[in-house]
Scaffold this motif. Sequence first.
Motif, PDB file in Angstrom:
ATOM      1  N   TYR A  33       0.895  -0.993  -0.078  1.00 29.98           N
ATOM      2  CA  TYR A  33       0.192  -0.018   0.069  1.00 29.98           C
ATOM      3  C   TYR A  33       0.994   1.268   0.021  1.00 29.98           C
ATOM      4  CZ  TYR A  33      -3.482   3.328   1.393  1.00 29.98           C
ATOM      5  OH  TYR A  33      -4.430   4.512   1.478  1.00 29.98           O
ATOM      6  N   ASP A  34       1.159   1.894   1.095  1.00 29.79           N
ATOM      7  CA  ASP A  34       1.706   2.978   1.256  1.00 29.79           C
ATOM      8  C   ASP A  34       3.289   2.946   1.803  1.00 29.79           C
ATOM      9  OD1 ASP A  34       1.076   2.872   3.857  1.00 29.79           O
ATOM     10  OD2 ASP A  34      -0.239   4.581   3.631  1.00 29.79           O
ATOM     11  N   GLY A  35       3.638   1.857   2.206  1.00 25.45           N
ATOM     12  CA  GLY A  35       4.946   1.669   2.897  1.00 25.45           C
ATOM     13  C   GLY A  35       5.213   1.770   4.233  1.00 25.45           C
ATOM     14  N   GLN A  36       3.896   2.153   5.031  1.00 20.72           N
ATOM     15  CA  GLN A  36       4.200   2.323   6.622  1.00 20.72           C
ATOM     16  C   GLN A  36       4.060   0.837   7.213  1.00 20.72           C
ATOM     17  OE1 GLN A  36       2.080   5.669   8.333  1.00 20.72           O
ATOM     18  NE2 GLN A  36       0.938   5.571   6.526  1.00 20.72           N
ATOM     19  N   ASN A  37       3.582  -0.210   6.594  1.00 18.73           N
ATOM     20  CA  ASN A  37       3.636  -1.609   7.013  1.00 18.73           C
ATOM     21  C   ASN A  37       3.215  -2.131   8.203  1.00 18.73           C
ATOM     22  OD1 ASN A  37       4.156  -1.720   4.198  1.00 18.73           O
ATOM     23  ND2 ASN A  37       6.514  -1.959   4.371  1.00 18.73           N
ATOM     24  N   CYS A  38       4.324  -2.547   8.974  1.00 23.11           N
ATOM     25  CA  CYS A  38       3.899  -2.949  10.139  1.00 23.11           C
ATOM     26  C   CYS A  38       3.845  -1.997  11.452  1.00 23.11           C
ATOM     27  CB  CYS A  38       4.742  -4.044  10.819  1.00 23.11           C
ATOM     28  SG  CYS A  38       5.051  -5.563   9.748  1.00 23.11           S
ATOM     29  N   TYR A  39       4.834  -1.074  11.343  1.00 21.97           N
ATOM     30  CA  TYR A  39       4.627   0.188  12.265  1.00 21.97           C
ATOM     31  C   TYR A  39       5.493   1.340  11.734  1.00 21.97           C
ATOM     32  CZ  TYR A  39       9.143  -1.652  14.150  1.00 21.97           C
ATOM     33  OH  TYR A  39      10.375  -1.819  14.274  1.00 21.97           O
ATOM     34  N   ASN A  40       4.854   2.497  11.980  1.00 16.18           N
ATOM     35  CA  ASN A  40       5.444   3.774  11.573  1.00 16.18           C
ATOM     36  C   ASN A  40       5.315   4.792  12.595  1.00 16.18           C
ATOM     37  OD1 ASN A  40       6.951   6.015  10.204  1.00 16.18           O
ATOM     38  ND2 ASN A  40       4.749   6.409   9.147  1.00 16.18           N
ATOM     39  N   VAL A  41       6.178   5.130  13.465  1.00 15.21           N
ATOM     40  CA  VAL A  41       6.185   5.866  14.721  1.00 15.21           C
ATOM     41  C   VAL A  41       7.041   7.155  14.731  1.00 15.21           C
ATOM     42  CG1 VAL A  41       5.383   4.186  16.166  1.00 15.21           C
ATOM     43  CG2 VAL A  41       7.793   4.533  16.056  1.00 15.21           C
ATOM     44  N   GLY A  42       6.624   8.478  15.020  1.00 19.01           N
ATOM     45  CA  GLY A  42       7.358   9.523  15.384  1.00 19.01           C
ATOM     46  C   GLY A  42       8.277   9.538  16.486  1.00 19.01           C
ATOM     47  N   PRO A  43       8.786  10.638  16.975  1.00 12.87           N
ATOM     48  CA  PRO A  43       9.463  10.872  18.406  1.00 12.87           C
ATOM     49  C   PRO A  43       8.255  10.978  19.450  1.00 12.87           C
ATOM     50  CG  PRO A  43       9.628  12.847  17.304  1.00 12.87           C
ATOM     51  CD  PRO A  43       9.091  11.859  16.304  1.00 12.87           C
ATOM     52  N   PHE A  44       8.820  10.289  20.696  1.00 16.46           N
ATOM     53  CA  PHE A  44       7.773  10.244  21.861  1.00 16.46           C
ATOM     54  C   PHE A  44       8.383  11.372  22.703  1.00 16.46           C
ATOM     55  CE2 PHE A  44       7.259   6.159  19.903  1.00 16.46           C
ATOM     56  CZ  PHE A  44       5.869   5.939  19.925  1.00 16.46           C
ATOM     57  N   LEU A  45       7.544  11.612  23.794  1.00 14.65           N
ATOM     58  CA  LEU A  45       7.995  12.244  24.933  1.00 14.65           C
ATOM     59  C   LEU A  45       8.786  11.317  25.884  1.00 14.65           C
ATOM     60  CD1 LEU A  45       4.590  13.975  25.796  1.00 14.65           C
ATOM     61  CD2 LEU A  45       6.354  14.881  24.593  1.00 14.65           C
ATOM     62  N   LEU A  71      10.620  -3.742   4.211  1.00 14.69           N
ATOM     63  CA  LEU A  71      10.539  -2.849   5.461  1.00 14.69           C
ATOM     64  C   LEU A  71       9.521  -3.238   6.257  1.00 14.69           C
ATOM     65  CD1 LEU A  71      11.664  -0.244   6.617  1.00 14.69           C
ATOM     66  CD2 LEU A  71       9.821   0.915   5.370  1.00 14.69           C
ATOM     67  N   ILE A  72      10.023  -3.806   7.535  1.00 15.24           N
ATOM     68  CA  ILE A  72       8.863  -4.124   8.484  1.00 15.24           C
ATOM     69  C   ILE A  72       8.307  -2.702   9.279  1.00 15.24           C
ATOM     70  CG2 ILE A  72       9.363  -6.330   8.682  1.00 15.24           C
ATOM     71  CD1 ILE A  72      10.860  -5.667  11.313  1.00 15.24           C
ATOM     72  N   GLY A  73       9.153  -1.731   9.455  1.00 14.59           N
ATOM     73  CA  GLY A  73       8.809  -0.630  10.298  1.00 14.59           C
ATOM     74  C   GLY A  73       9.844   0.441  10.220  1.00 14.59           C
ATOM     75  N   SER A  74       9.287   1.876  10.732  1.00 11.17           N
ATOM     76  CA  SER A  74      10.076   2.923  10.729  1.00 11.17           C
ATOM     77  C   SER A  74       9.885   3.753  12.016  1.00 11.17           C
ATOM     78  CB  SER A  74       9.587   3.944   9.489  1.00 11.17           C
ATOM     79  OG  SER A  74       9.687   3.202   8.253  1.00 11.17           O
ATOM     80  N   ALA A  75      11.021   3.963  12.587  1.00  9.00           N
ATOM     81  CA  ALA A  75      10.846   4.896  14.157  1.00  9.00           C
ATOM     82  C   ALA A  75      11.881   5.789  13.867  1.00  9.00           C
ATOM     83  CB  ALA A  75      11.190   3.766  15.061  1.00  9.00           C
ATOM     84  N   ALA A  76      11.419   7.046  14.626  1.00  5.86           N
ATOM     85  CA  ALA A  76      12.480   8.357  14.598  1.00  5.86           C
ATOM     86  C   ALA A  76      13.634   7.771  15.590  1.00  5.86           C
ATOM     87  CB  ALA A  76      11.618   9.283  15.196  1.00  5.86           C
ATOM     88  N   GLU A  77      13.470   6.963  16.465  1.00  8.23           N
ATOM     89  CA  GLU A  77      14.456   6.542  17.459  1.00  8.23           C
ATOM     90  C   GLU A  77      14.160   5.153  17.774  1.00  8.23           C
ATOM     91  OE1 GLU A  77      17.574   6.006  19.042  1.00  8.23           O
ATOM     92  OE2 GLU A  77      17.202   8.337  18.971  1.00  8.23           O
ATOM     93  N   CYS A  78      15.269   4.174  17.439  1.00  8.34           N
ATOM     94  CA  CYS A  78      15.283   2.849  17.677  1.00  8.34           C
ATOM     95  C   CYS A  78      15.941   2.269  18.978  1.00  8.34           C
ATOM     96  CB  CYS A  78      15.968   2.091  16.307  1.00  8.34           C
ATOM     97  SG  CYS A  78      14.715   2.132  15.034  1.00  8.34           S
ATOM     98  N   ASN A  79      16.894   3.188  19.499  1.00  7.32           N
ATOM     99  CA  ASN A  79      17.822   3.033  20.388  1.00  7.32           C
ATOM    100  C   ASN A  79      17.255   2.810  21.778  1.00  7.32           C
ATOM    101  OD1 ASN A  79      19.796   2.542  22.328  1.00  7.32           O
ATOM    102  ND2 ASN A  79      21.269   3.851  21.152  1.00  7.32           N
ATOM    103  N   VAL A  80      16.990   1.614  22.056  1.00  5.11           N
ATOM    104  CA  VAL A  80      15.908   1.153  23.444  1.00  5.11           C
ATOM    105  C   VAL A  80      16.546   2.036  24.610  1.00  5.11           C
ATOM    106  CG1 VAL A  80      14.998  -0.646  22.384  1.00  5.11           C
ATOM    107  CG2 VAL A  80      16.973  -0.803  23.917  1.00  5.11           C
ATOM    108  N   SER A  81      17.705   2.430  24.799  1.00  7.05           N
ATOM    109  CA  SER A  81      17.994   3.067  25.913  1.00  7.05           C
ATOM    110  C   SER A  81      17.802   4.584  25.884  1.00  7.05           C
ATOM    111  CB  SER A  81      19.800   3.148  25.872  1.00  7.05           C
ATOM    112  OG  SER A  81      20.402   3.825  24.656  1.00  7.05           O
ATOM    113  N   ALA A  82      17.315   5.196  24.777  1.00  8.00           N
ATOM    114  CA  ALA A  82      16.656   6.471  24.791  1.00  8.00           C
ATOM    115  C   ALA A  82      15.373   6.369  25.423  1.00  8.00           C
ATOM    116  CB  ALA A  82      16.799   7.082  23.313  1.00  8.00           C
ATOM    117  N   PRO A  83      14.991   7.377  26.282  1.00  6.48           N
ATOM    118  CA  PRO A  83      13.935   7.440  26.933  1.00  6.48           C
ATOM    119  C   PRO A  83      12.627   7.823  25.953  1.00  6.48           C
ATOM    120  CG  PRO A  83      14.876   9.387  27.512  1.00  6.48           C
ATOM    121  CD  PRO A  83      15.704   8.523  26.630  1.00  6.48           C
ATOM    122  N   TYR A  84      12.901   8.197  24.916  1.00  3.69           N
ATOM    123  CA  TYR A  84      11.730   8.702  23.576  1.00  3.69           C
ATOM    124  C   TYR A  84      11.638   7.623  22.651  1.00  3.69           C
ATOM    125  CZ  TYR A  84      16.062  10.981  22.255  1.00  3.69           C
ATOM    126  OH  TYR A  84      17.324  11.062  22.081  1.00  3.69           O
TER     127      TYR A  84
END
Length: 250
Positions: free
Chosen positions: A75-87, A169-182
Amino acid sequence: VRYGKGRPSFDPKTTEISNNFIFANYGGSQGVDNDDGSSFFDIGRNVFYSADGFKMDYGGHDSKFHDNLVVVLPYDGQNCYNVGPFLANHVDLFVNNTCVCGAAPTTIPSGCGSPACAIYYRTIFPDAIRSGDNFMWGHNNKGFNIGALQNQKHTSEIQLTSSDPSMELIGSAAECNVSAPYAMLASQNRYFTPMGNASIMCSDTLYGFLEAKARFGIERGSSHDTLPDPQDVLQWARKFLTWNNEFVSS
């Protein structure tokens, strides 16, 4: 009401969406579109067909997408997940989901929002569709041009491709490093793609699935493989749609 009596808050009580069979075709994109700050959702034990998975942008937070079966058609390439930055410390969770990505040989593009559009799309090049080719529709490769679908003489604007690598492509994330609080926390998921070469987009950089796991700690306990047998997917769907040990049917 979120925190009980005596502790008023603007935070809403969690919205639960569970045990549904949801189609998101004809431009629906995600079955549940957590856009524009959507927060405090618990989305679990659903089957999404012809749908992207989980989405968050524009400040959403504190939601959980878990124990779902997502069957993604191109469809549009967002696929399994597509997330921006979190608080910070208000991230979303993507846990124990099964995502079958690219479970069809053809694609209906973003913006194809009506049955007439889809019917035209599937009949314009029927021989190529039967052979498993995919199509990218657009106007000068920028956006969607409904006129190209409604008028045969404009079909020269339609771009034909022999494959769709974006379905790896299964997913896109603004931040993937799980040590980051966001960073969104994704773990214990199962992914299936046409070639079995799953990848993740992290901060606009594409990484192979195993490389992203090793580098960022994302997707702990998750796995990836080639597309399963359709009968297996049907069996999973029945399992996901079980309520009190009885299959939900009409």
